[in-house]
Motif scaffolding. Structure first.
Motif, PDB file in Angstrom:
ATOM      1  N   ASP A   1       0.796  -1.223   0.000  1.00 42.36           N
ATOM      2  CA  ASP A   1       0.000   0.000   0.000  1.00 42.36           C
ATOM      3  C   ASP A   1       0.832   1.277   0.000  1.00 42.36           C
ATOM      4  N   ILE A   2       2.133   1.196   0.269  1.00 40.20           N
ATOM      5  CA  ILE A   2       2.895   2.419   0.519  1.00 40.20           C
ATOM      6  C   ILE A   2       4.005   2.678  -0.502  1.00 40.20           C
ATOM      7  N   HIS A   3       4.320   1.699  -1.350  1.00 38.75           N
ATOM      8  CA  HIS A   3       5.277   1.878  -2.442  1.00 38.75           C
ATOM      9  C   HIS A   3       4.690   1.256  -3.705  1.00 38.75           C
ATOM     10  N   MET A   4       5.099   1.789  -4.848  1.00 40.28           N
ATOM     11  CA  MET A   4       4.591   1.272  -6.119  1.00 40.28           C
ATOM     12  C   MET A   4       5.608   0.381  -6.814  1.00 40.28           C
ATOM     13  N   THR A   5       5.104  -0.630  -7.502  1.00 39.08           N
ATOM     14  CA  THR A   5       5.910  -1.413  -8.422  1.00 39.08           C
ATOM     15  C   THR A   5       6.133  -0.599  -9.701  1.00 39.08           C
ATOM     16  N   PRO A   6       7.064  -0.995 -10.571  1.00 40.90           N
ATOM     17  CA  PRO A   6       7.216  -0.275 -11.844  1.00 40.90           C
ATOM     18  C   PRO A   6       5.935  -0.229 -12.665  1.00 40.90           C
ATOM     19  N   GLU A   7       5.175  -1.319 -12.670  1.00 37.30           N
ATOM     20  CA  GLU A   7       3.919  -1.328 -13.420  1.00 37.30           C
ATOM     21  C   GLU A   7       2.927  -0.319 -12.844  1.00 37.30           C
ATOM     22  N   GLU A   8       2.845  -0.259 -11.529  1.00 36.83           N
ATOM     23  CA  GLU A   8       1.971   0.731 -10.893  1.00 36.83           C
ATOM     24  C   GLU A   8       2.488   2.140 -11.130  1.00 36.83           C
ATOM     25  N   GLY A   9       3.817   2.311 -11.120  1.00 33.02           N
ATOM     26  CA  GLY A   9       4.383   3.624 -11.388  1.00 33.02           C
ATOM     27  C   GLY A   9       4.039   4.126 -12.775  1.00 33.02           C
ATOM     28  N   MET A  10       4.090   3.225 -13.769  1.00 33.72           N
ATOM     29  CA  MET A  10       3.702   3.623 -15.119  1.00 33.72           C
ATOM     30  C   MET A  10       2.217   3.961 -15.184  1.00 33.72           C
ATOM     31  N   ARG A  11       1.408   3.192 -14.469  1.00 24.61           N
ATOM     32  CA  ARG A  11      -0.026   3.492 -14.430  1.00 24.61           C
ATOM     33  C   ARG A  11      -0.262   4.872 -13.812  1.00 24.61           C
ATOM     34  N   ALA A  12       0.477   5.195 -12.753  1.00 21.27           N
ATOM     35  CA  ALA A  12       0.360   6.514 -12.134  1.00 21.27           C
ATOM     36  C   ALA A  12       0.764   7.613 -13.112  1.00 21.27           C
ATOM     37  N   HIS A  13       1.863   7.393 -13.831  1.00 18.92           N
ATOM     38  CA  HIS A  13       2.315   8.367 -14.835  1.00 18.92           C
ATOM     39  C   HIS A  13       1.219   8.628 -15.867  1.00 18.92           C
ATOM     40  N   LEU A  14       0.599   7.581 -16.372  1.00 23.81           N
ATOM     41  CA  LEU A  14      -0.455   7.741 -17.365  1.00 23.81           C
ATOM     42  C   LEU A  14      -1.674   8.452 -16.768  1.00 23.81           C
ATOM     43  N   ASP A  15      -2.022   8.115 -15.523  1.00 21.26           N
ATOM     44  CA  ASP A  15      -3.124   8.795 -14.845  1.00 21.26           C
ATOM     45  C   ASP A  15      -2.859  10.295 -14.747  1.00 21.26           C
ATOM     46  N   LEU A  16      -1.648  10.644 -14.377  1.00 29.16           N
ATOM     47  CA  LEU A  16      -1.271  12.045 -14.227  1.00 29.16           C
ATOM     48  C   LEU A  16      -1.338  12.798 -15.548  1.00 29.16           C
ATOM     49  N   GLN A  17      -1.213  12.061 -16.651  1.00 26.86           N
ATOM     50  CA  GLN A  17      -1.218  12.671 -17.978  1.00 26.86           C
ATOM     51  C   GLN A  17      -2.588  12.547 -18.656  1.00 26.86           C
TER      52      GLN A  17
END
Length: 423
Positions: free
Chosen positions: A284-300
């Motif tokens: 719940d407190i750190h992201m995997t690379p896949e989650e990080g990419m999903r976050a990047h896309l969400d932000l964009q």
């Protein structure tokens, strides 16, 4: 005993300086009025467990497994970019340049201003100089040689983001500090004047020069001392200039708020996203690379806009995964999403969106078990040459120690394999 000092002040005197100070007075009253503070602690935007979950027996088996421990450190000293200061002496052509200094430390040059995120120049991320996770690479440049910085931005008060020796060095400069609510207590305790602090709750904005800086939500936790009162906030940050916008995630688990941040402040020319120190034991407190990419896309706004810079990896051992796995995972996630990522070696400046931005897997020659050509024994992907002026020719990958010594500004000698969890 008659004439002796009360116990509590004596214990306080023994408190390590690196523990910082608890908020008090007007600062504590402001914290208590925050809409993000309830039941005596700051709350996450969505529920999050901040203690390891699962079987501790299984955790211990993985932690002490010899082969896996070897993979958590590079086979040789990680290289750093050899001409960082000379490169930074030239202004960015586009008006935006990022320099990853390792872990979550990034120097952002944006529209004529310099912003330093989560600077950690210390040898260990720990309250003690003799124990705790030690650097896997040297700092790319001395802090004193970095030059003037307009504002230092801190995401939260964990040791791998808020570093005592670094803050004390910066306290002697004129730079301002933008920090989450409550974190200012630590900085004042370490010598930063109160009038140099901009202390923000989530969704509050401050202006410094031509920049606006907004503290935005993140899904994490806080604390430095033995008695963690959860009364300092954690945050991600949006920095906007006249022409460019950037985002720094700090530490965070994945949550729907990324899309909300993007809708309010994006899209971004560049995002700096945490993709390391993740584990199924603290999902719940750190992201995997896949989650990080999903976050990047969400932000964009759901599109592959801008450039993602992966952070929070490659400098300290803070989890059970191999040290290079966040880099490989980010590379694979970017290819799957058709997104642009920057993969600089520590200290290598780049301009997001510019031709020649570093995008090769520079870490492969330094993986334990690497063979000539960058392949890793056991089936990892082969091939990538190291990009940039500090490049290690692929045919020399088998001699990684010699190559690293040649390209690094200093060698990490007698390297330990310290590890910690849940930063």
């Amino acid at each position: 005993m008659t004439g002796s000092r009360p116990l509590r002040p004596r214990l306080r005197a023994l408190r390590p300086e690196a523990f910082g100070a608890d908020p008090s007075g007007a600062r504590l009253e402001r914290i208590r009025r925050s809409p993000n503070f309830a039941d005596g602690v700051f709350q996450n935007p969505v529920g999050a467990r901040n203690r390891p979950s699962g079987s501790m027996t299984e955790f211990a088996k993985i932690y002490f497994h010899r082969e896996q421990r070897v993979r958590r450190s590079p086979a040789a000293a990680i290289p750093v970019h050899p001409t960082t200061l000379a490169d930074l002496a030239k202004p960015p052509t586009s008006g935006l340049r990022l320099t990853w200094m390792g872990h979550s430390s990034v120097l952002a040059e944006i529209d004529g201003h310099r912003v330093l995120f989560d600077p950690v120049w210390g040898e260990r991320c720990s309250p003690f100089p003799f124990a705790g996770p030690k650097r896997l690479h040297p700092v790319p440049v001395p802090l004193a040689a970095l030059g003037e910085v307009d504002v230092v931005v801190i995401s939260h008060d964990h040791y791998d983001h808020l570093d005592l020796p670094t803050i004390k060095a910066l306290a002697g400069t004129d730079t301002l500090f933008a920090v989450p609510l409550g974190v200012g207590a630590h900085l004042e305790h370490w010598g930063v004047a109160a009038d140099r602090l901009r202390e923000l709750d989530w969704n509050e904005t401050t202006r410094i020069g031509g920049l606006s800086l907004t503290a935005t939500p993140a899904r994490h936790f806080c604390g430095r001392g033995l008695r963690n009162q959860q009364n300092t906030l954690w945050a991600s940050w949006v920095v906007a200039g006249d022409e460019h916008r950037i985002y720094h995630s700090g530490d965070t688990g994945y949550f729907p708020g990324f899309a909300e941040i993007g809708a309010a402040h994006g899209p971004f020319d560049a995002t700096m996203i945490q993709i390391g120190a993740y584990s199924e034991y603290w999902p719940d407190i750190h992201m995997t690379p896949e989650e990080g990419m999903r976050a990047h896309l969400d932000l964009q706004g759901g599109t592959a806009h801008g450039t993602m810079l992966p952070i929070h990896w490659g400098t300290f051992n803070l989890a059970l995964h191999p040290w290079d796995e966040p880099g490989e995972g980010t590379l694979a996630a970017a290819e799957g999403a058709g997104a642009a990522v920057a993969l600089p070696i520590p200290g290598q400046p780049f301009e997001p969106g510019a031709q020649g931005a570093p995008a090769q897997p520079w870490w492969r020659p330094f993986v334990a078990g690497a063979t000539a050509g960058g392949a890793v024994a056991g089936g990892a992907v082969a091939g990538g040459a190291v990009d940039g002026p500090a490049a290690v020719p692929p045919h020399e990958a088998g001699g990684a120690a010699a190559a690293a010594a040649r390209v690094a500004s200093t060698a990490v000698s007698g390297q330990e394999k310290p590890e910690a969890v849940g930063s």
